[in-house]
Write a protein that holds these residues in place. Structure first.
Motif, PDB file in Angstrom:
ATOM      1  N   LEU A 100       0.838  -1.202   0.000  1.00 10.38           N
ATOM      2  CA  LEU A 100       0.000   0.000   0.000  1.00 10.38           C
ATOM      3  C   LEU A 100       0.871   1.249   0.000  1.00 10.38           C
ATOM      4  O   LEU A 100       0.621   2.197  -0.763  1.00 10.38           O
ATOM      5  CB  LEU A 100      -0.906  -0.017   1.231  1.00 10.38           C
ATOM      6  N   GLU A 101       1.890   1.236   0.843  1.00 12.08           N
ATOM      7  CA  GLU A 101       2.802   2.389   0.895  1.00 12.08           C
ATOM      8  C   GLU A 101       3.448   2.608  -0.464  1.00 12.08           C
ATOM      9  O   GLU A 101       3.544   3.716  -0.962  1.00 12.08           O
ATOM     10  CB  GLU A 101       3.897   2.157   1.949  1.00 12.08           C
ATOM     11  N   PHE A 102       3.885   1.470  -1.048  1.00  9.65           N
ATOM     12  CA  PHE A 102       4.533   1.536  -2.357  1.00  9.65           C
ATOM     13  C   PHE A 102       3.551   2.069  -3.405  1.00  9.65           C
ATOM     14  O   PHE A 102       3.884   2.910  -4.225  1.00  9.65           O
ATOM     15  CB  PHE A 102       5.026   0.136  -2.744  1.00  9.65           C
ATOM     16  N   GLN A 103       2.317   1.571  -3.304  1.00 10.33           N
ATOM     17  CA  GLN A 103       1.270   1.977  -4.250  1.00 10.33           C
ATOM     18  C   GLN A 103       1.038   3.487  -4.162  1.00 10.33           C
ATOM     19  O   GLN A 103       0.888   4.163  -5.165  1.00 10.33           O
ATOM     20  CB  GLN A 103      -0.007   1.222  -3.867  1.00 10.33           C
ATOM     21  N   ALA A 119       2.381   6.626  -7.430  1.00 10.47           N
ATOM     22  CA  ALA A 119       1.477   7.543  -8.120  1.00 10.47           C
ATOM     23  C   ALA A 119       1.060   6.980  -9.483  1.00 10.47           C
ATOM     24  O   ALA A 119       0.888   7.706 -10.437  1.00 10.47           O
ATOM     25  CB  ALA A 119       2.112   8.919  -8.280  1.00 10.47           C
ATOM     26  N   ARG A 120       0.983   5.680  -9.551  1.00  9.90           N
ATOM     27  CA  ARG A 120       0.513   5.056 -10.780  1.00  9.90           C
ATOM     28  C   ARG A 120      -0.681   4.188 -10.422  1.00  9.90           C
ATOM     29  O   ARG A 120      -0.832   3.787  -9.280  1.00  9.90           O
ATOM     30  CB  ARG A 120       1.598   4.165 -11.393  1.00  9.90           C
ATOM     31  N   ARG A 121      -1.479   3.896 -11.423  1.00 10.80           N
ATOM     32  CA  ARG A 121      -2.632   3.033 -11.173  1.00 10.80           C
ATOM     33  C   ARG A 121      -2.133   1.593 -11.093  1.00 10.80           C
ATOM     34  O   ARG A 121      -1.529   1.095 -12.038  1.00 10.80           O
ATOM     35  CB  ARG A 121      -3.650   3.180 -12.292  1.00 10.80           C
ATOM     36  N   VAL A 122      -2.325   1.004  -9.943  1.00 15.43           N
ATOM     37  CA  VAL A 122      -1.848  -0.377  -9.793  1.00 15.43           C
ATOM     38  C   VAL A 122      -2.970  -1.263  -9.264  1.00 15.43           C
ATOM     39  O   VAL A 122      -3.926  -0.780  -8.670  1.00 15.43           O
ATOM     40  CB  VAL A 122      -0.652  -0.475  -8.818  1.00 15.43           C
ATOM     41  N   VAL A 147       4.979  -5.937 -13.667  1.00 15.44           N
ATOM     42  CA  VAL A 147       4.585  -6.460 -12.353  1.00 15.44           C
ATOM     43  C   VAL A 147       5.730  -6.169 -11.388  1.00 15.44           C
ATOM     44  O   VAL A 147       6.887  -6.475 -11.695  1.00 15.44           O
ATOM     45  CB  VAL A 147       4.297  -7.977 -12.433  1.00 15.44           C
ATOM     46  N   VAL A 148       5.393  -5.585 -10.250  1.00 11.21           N
ATOM     47  CA  VAL A 148       6.450  -5.170  -9.310  1.00 11.21           C
ATOM     48  C   VAL A 148       6.073  -5.533  -7.868  1.00 11.21           C
ATOM     49  O   VAL A 148       4.934  -5.882  -7.590  1.00 11.21           O
ATOM     50  CB  VAL A 148       6.680  -3.632  -9.394  1.00 11.21           C
ATOM     51  N   VAL A 149       7.050  -5.438  -7.002  1.00  8.65           N
ATOM     52  CA  VAL A 149       6.836  -5.499  -5.545  1.00  8.65           C
ATOM     53  C   VAL A 149       7.644  -4.328  -4.963  1.00  8.65           C
ATOM     54  O   VAL A 149       8.480  -3.749  -5.677  1.00  8.65           O
ATOM     55  CB  VAL A 149       7.302  -6.846  -4.932  1.00  8.65           C
ATOM     56  N   ILE A 158       1.216  -2.759 -12.618  1.00  8.41           N
ATOM     57  CA  ILE A 158       1.056  -1.337 -12.961  1.00  8.41           C
ATOM     58  C   ILE A 158       0.180  -1.233 -14.210  1.00  8.41           C
ATOM     59  O   ILE A 158       0.521  -1.776 -15.267  1.00  8.41           O
ATOM     60  CB  ILE A 158       2.435  -0.666 -13.181  1.00  8.41           C
ATOM     61  N   LEU A 159      -0.956  -0.553 -14.041  1.00  5.15           N
ATOM     62  CA  LEU A 159      -1.939  -0.524 -15.133  1.00  5.15           C
ATOM     63  C   LEU A 159      -1.644   0.552 -16.183  1.00  5.15           C
ATOM     64  O   LEU A 159      -2.105   0.448 -17.310  1.00  5.15           O
ATOM     65  CB  LEU A 159      -3.343  -0.312 -14.568  1.00  5.15           C
ATOM     66  N   ASN A 160      -0.904   1.602 -15.779  1.00  2.00           N
ATOM     67  CA  ASN A 160      -0.584   2.647 -16.771  1.00  2.00           C
ATOM     68  C   ASN A 160       0.931   2.793 -16.883  1.00  2.00           C
ATOM     69  O   ASN A 160       1.523   3.732 -16.358  1.00  2.00           O
ATOM     70  CB  ASN A 160      -1.234   3.978 -16.413  1.00  2.00           C
ATOM     71  N   PRO A 161       1.550   1.851 -17.541  1.00  2.41           N
ATOM     72  CA  PRO A 161       3.018   1.911 -17.671  1.00  2.41           C
ATOM     73  C   PRO A 161       3.439   3.080 -18.567  1.00  2.41           C
ATOM     74  O   PRO A 161       2.605   3.635 -19.287  1.00  2.41           O
ATOM     75  CB  PRO A 161       3.360   0.577 -18.323  1.00  2.41           C
ATOM     76  N   PRO A 162       4.729   3.417 -18.535  1.00  3.70           N
ATOM     77  CA  PRO A 162       5.151   4.556 -19.359  1.00  3.70           C
ATOM     78  C   PRO A 162       5.074   4.213 -20.839  1.00  3.70           C
ATOM     79  O   PRO A 162       5.219   3.050 -21.222  1.00  3.70           O
ATOM     80  CB  PRO A 162       6.612   4.743 -18.946  1.00  3.70           C
TER      81      PRO A 162
END
Lengths: 277, 173
Positions: free
Chosen positions: A105-108, A112-115, A148-150, A265-269
């Motif tokens: 959650l903190e990471f999310q 500042a990206r939609r995850v 996909v990240v952690v 991450i739903l909105n990657p660069p």
């Protein structure tokens, strides 16, 4: 001279008197004489045996019930202990899960990206290939190639999708490649999965300064992973006498053995478009 | 009924090896458990009955794995074909050779995997790791393979008997 009847009555009275006298005399001291001892000696062992046997069975009977009671109580206590242990284990799991989810959650919030958070539900059946199955898919808005990240670092990218599930190719798979930079010197290369473990940081020019312990981050130039995500730490550098590249090995920050939850991450660069004036 | 049993066994094996076994370090070198089932089909079942099952299982595994698509399917078909071929010349079912069927099947699968991997990775890096893993997998296969075959045989024959009895009952025999 005396009638027969009178003689009988007197005889009975005498007998009673003698009896009373004898009883009164014997009652004052304990008689101990031969035949009495023999009788006792003969009967006592049998008495002992019978009484002992009776007591033995009586004890067994009583102790059996007592043991049954104890056994039942023991069972109850064991059951209670097991339940407590299970509860304890469950609470520990909840605490750990809570900790992990807090980190996510903190990471999310930081990214500042939609995850979307997903749970790992399966791993690749073969040790040669590194993929995982997560419990989010098309219906959750996932598409192919999403990163996909952690919180610790990059994990992989979505390669196949189903309604509610997806297959993720881990960055440690030998078919995976991530464009990356050495954080300190900005030396660029491609992080590719190695067959044994970890990464190979390929195509890093010899002239670039790379040292063991340097952090490697994503460059964002591959169009999949956002820039600046942690990938791993340089664990070895070999500069051969010939060749234009150096051999760099990288240890991933993410622990792929214990992956349980991940973020997609739903909105990657997207690739920055160069505007032509 | 037989196909239901096959589906149940395959599903259990797939779930087992992608969830529980994948998380236990002791089983890092455990072989692909579905190989045991393919070996069983090759040993005891007909071609007509086995091929659809093998295709389904191979398809599922190819979808779950990150391996090049079709690798598992190819491996299973080769294992099946290899066992059928071997049975033409050897009395495998009734001899001690049955113990070696699963290890041989694992060997065939790993050789195919290696062929694909060697195309992607330099052999110098791959060879030591491959031989170590192959050794571990063969050890496990030798240890557990015969038990899997026994298990399938016993259950399958019981199910067949049960199905035959039900059929006979229905026919009023």
């Amino acid at each position: 001279m005396f009638s027969k009847k009178t003689v009988m009555i007197v005889g009975v009275i005498l007998l009673i008197a003698v009896n009373i006298i004898i009883l009164s005399v014997t009652s004052t001291r304990y008689p101990s004489f031969g035949p009495g001892r023999i009788a006792i000696a003969l009967t006592a062992p049998f008495q002992t045996a019978v009484v002992g046997t009776a007591r033995f069975f009586s004890d067994i009977w009583q102790r059996y019930f007592m043991l049954v009671g104890v056994a039942r109580e023991n069972e109850k206590l064991e059951h209670a202990l097991r339940r407590s242990r299970e509860e304890n284990h469950r609470l520990e799991e909840v605490a750990l899960s809570n900790q992990r989810l807090r980190q996510l959650l903190e990471f999310q919030q930081k990214t500042a990206r939609r995850v979307v958070a997903a749970e790992v539900i399966g791993k690749d059946p073969s040790p040669w290939f590194k993929t995982i199955i997560i419990d989010k898919g098309l219906e959750d808005g996932l598409t192919k190639s999403l990163p996909v990240v952690v919180p610790e670092g990059v994990v992989g990218q979505v390669i196949e999708l189903a309604g509610n599930y997806s297959k993720v190719l881990l960055v440690i798979d030998q078919n995976s490649a991530v464009d990356a930079l050495v954080q300190r010197t900005r030396a660029r290369g491609i992080v590719a999965g190695a067959i044994d473990s970890g990464f190979l940081f390929k195509y890093v020019l010899r002239k670039h300064d790379v040292q063991v312990g340097d952090a490697v981050v994503t460059s964002g130039l591959d169009g999949v992973f956002p820039k600046g995500l942690r990938v791993g730490e340089v664990s070895g550098v070999v500069k051969r006498t010939a060749g234009i590249f150096q051999e760099v090995t990288v240890m991933p920050y993410a622990d792929f053995e214990t992956l349980e939850e991940v973020l997609v991450i739903l909105n990657p660069p997207t690739h920055p478009q160069t505007e032509v004036p | 009924m037989t196909y239901l049993f096959y589906a149940l066994v395959c599903l259990s094996l797939v779930v087992l090896e992608t969830t529980i076994i994948a998380d236990i370090a002791v089983f890092d070198d455990l072989y692909d458990l579905l190989v045991t089932f393919v070996a069983y089909l090759g040993l005891y079942r007909s071609i007509k009955e086995s091929i659809p099952v093998i295709i389904c299982v191979g398809f599922v595994m190819d979808n779950l794995s990150g391996a090049p698509f079709g690798l598992y399917l190819t491996a299973y078909l080769w294992i099946f074909a290899g066992i059928r071929f071997g049975m033409r010349y050897l009395q495998v079912r009734t001899s001690a050779l049955v113990m070696f069927v699963v290890p041989i099947a694992v060997f065939i699968e790993q050789i195919l995997f290696a062929a694909v991997l060697f195309m992607q990775t330099p052999s110098g890096i791959l060879a030591p790791l491959f031989s170590k893993r192959l050794g571990g997998q063969l050890f496990w296969a030798l240890l557990t393979g015969p038990f899997f075959l026994m298990f399938y045989e016993v259950f399958d024959s019981r199910i067949e008997k049960w199905a035959a009895d039900r059929k006979a009952e229905r026919n009023g025999l």
